[in-house]
Design a protein around this motif. Structure first.
Motif, PDB file in Angstrom:
ATOM      1  N   SER A  63       0.872  -1.174   0.000  1.00 23.21           N
ATOM      2  CA  SER A  63       0.000   0.000   0.000  1.00 23.21           C
ATOM      3  C   SER A  63       0.903   1.216   0.000  1.00 23.21           C
ATOM      4  N   ILE A  64       0.305   2.358  -0.294  1.00 19.35           N
ATOM      5  CA  ILE A  64       1.089   3.594  -0.303  1.00 19.35           C
ATOM      6  C   ILE A  64       1.599   3.876   1.111  1.00 19.35           C
ATOM      7  N   ARG A  65       0.821   3.450   2.119  1.00 23.69           N
ATOM      8  CA  ARG A  65       1.222   3.672   3.504  1.00 23.69           C
ATOM      9  C   ARG A  65       2.472   2.868   3.851  1.00 23.69           C
ATOM     10  N   SER A  66       2.553   1.656   3.311  1.00 28.97           N
ATOM     11  CA  SER A  66       3.714   0.817   3.630  1.00 28.97           C
ATOM     12  C   SER A  66       4.998   1.439   3.093  1.00 28.97           C
ATOM     13  N   ALA A  85       1.157   7.425 -11.509  1.00 26.89           N
ATOM     14  CA  ALA A  85       0.593   6.419 -10.617  1.00 26.89           C
ATOM     15  C   ALA A  85       1.744   5.583 -10.052  1.00 26.89           C
ATOM     16  N   PRO A  86       2.384   6.048  -8.970  1.00 27.95           N
ATOM     17  CA  PRO A  86       3.669   5.484  -8.543  1.00 27.95           C
ATOM     18  C   PRO A  86       3.639   4.012  -8.154  1.00 27.95           C
ATOM     19  N   LEU A  87       2.601   3.606  -7.418  1.00 27.10           N
ATOM     20  CA  LEU A  87       2.611   2.214  -6.955  1.00 27.10           C
ATOM     21  C   LEU A  87       2.438   1.256  -8.135  1.00 27.10           C
ATOM     22  N   LYS A  88       1.586   1.631  -9.084  1.00 23.10           N
ATOM     23  CA  LYS A  88       1.389   0.797 -10.271  1.00 23.10           C
ATOM     24  C   LYS A  88       2.664   0.739 -11.107  1.00 23.10           C
ATOM     25  N   CYS A 102      -6.652  -0.929  -1.982  1.00 20.07           N
ATOM     26  CA  CYS A 102      -7.299   0.357  -2.305  1.00 20.07           C
ATOM     27  C   CYS A 102      -6.600   1.527  -1.621  1.00 20.07           C
ATOM     28  N   ILE A 103      -5.606   1.243  -0.806  1.00 20.96           N
ATOM     29  CA  ILE A 103      -4.963   2.367  -0.116  1.00 20.96           C
ATOM     30  C   ILE A 103      -3.462   2.397  -0.365  1.00 20.96           C
TER      31      ILE A 103
END
Lengths: 103, 167
Positions: A63-66, A85-88, A102-103
């Protein structure tokens, strides 16, 4: 299942271009996927990619939080290193499946 | 899944007018999700939604236990309204909601806003609601980019592929 050739190696990908077999990934391949995304990878990018891979291979959700708690980078830098879209983008380059979070 | 289409969403403008946990989190999840997809994001808090950006209140939101017909006890039984009036029940249920969200790696309100603004998302307060509830700009958390009139909100919301969402 689709296949793509990166750095002279055939790899299995899904129809969005994400790896279905993360063990086929190498750093040379990462550089070529990044080129498709108009990115040239630095050591900082690779630190994040290694973090994502180890977390994914350890069975933990991404997740973005991790990212913020990773100790590797903060979220602001993450957005700057992988714009849009950094995580993707980062998971695609890291040769792991697209996160379902979703987060 | 083929998610290509001819009219992609390029910008979202999300309005949050309520201050319960589920109202604020619906807004923050949608806002953060948009930022993560590379979509330009504006979030506008108004009326009771202002609680989410008022420093002294943002991390103490509650969920209603009276008049919340979908609220269920662990096990799936409906929460009887009479139980809801027990002192401390609302705090307890709200604590449980926050605990369950933490298990899913959903951050507290302040940290959620850190993530949104770090990715370029913008958070605004409604001028009329600020005046009505007698809040001053210094009461708001540091994530807030400004206090807007409704006209200014519409000016910010314009553009091709832009959507206004009322949560």
């Amino acid at each position: 299942m689709a296949q793509k050739t990166y750095a002279g190696v055939k790899v299995d990908v899904n129809d969005e271009g994400y790896f279905t077999n993360p063990s086929q990934w190498t750093k040379e391949i990462a550089l070529e996927i990044a080129k498709e995304e108009n990115l040239s990878l630095t050591g900082q990018h690779f630190a994040i990619i290694e973090f994502l891979r180890s977390r994914y291979l350890g069975g933990e959700a991404l997740s973005i939080r991790s990212i913020n708690h990773s100790g590797v980078t903060d979220v602001k830098t993450f957005y700057q290193l992988f714009p849009g879209a950094p995580l993707k983008k980062a998971t695609k380059i890291a040769g792991i499946p697209k996160p379902v979070s979703c987060i | 899944m083929n998610t290509e289409n001819n009219y992609p969403i390029k910008k979202v403008n999300i309005i949050c007018a309520k201050g319960a946990i589920e109202d604020v989190y619906a807004t923050l999840v949608m806002g953060n999700g948009a930022v993560m997809e590379g979509i330009e994001t504006n979030i506008f808090f108004t009326f009771f939604g202002l609680d989410a950006i008022v420093k002294t209140r943002m991390n103490k939101l509650h969920t209603a236990v009276v008049g919340n017909s979908a609220l269920r006890l662990p096990g799936g039984l409906r929460m009887p309204t009479l139980l809801g009036i027990i002192p401390g029940m609302e705090s307890f249920i709200s604590w449980m909601m926050m605990r369950e969200m933490e298990k899913l790696d959903i951050p507290p309100v302040g940290e959620f806003m850190d993530l949104i603004t770090a990715g370029g998302g913008k958070i605004y307060a409604c001028k009329l609601a600020m005046d009505m509830f007698k809040f001053k700009p210094e009461d708001l958390c540091e994530h807030v980019s400004g206090v807007l009139t409704i006209g200014e909100f519409y000016a910010h919301a314009g553009g091709e592929g832009s959507q206004i969402i009322f949560t």
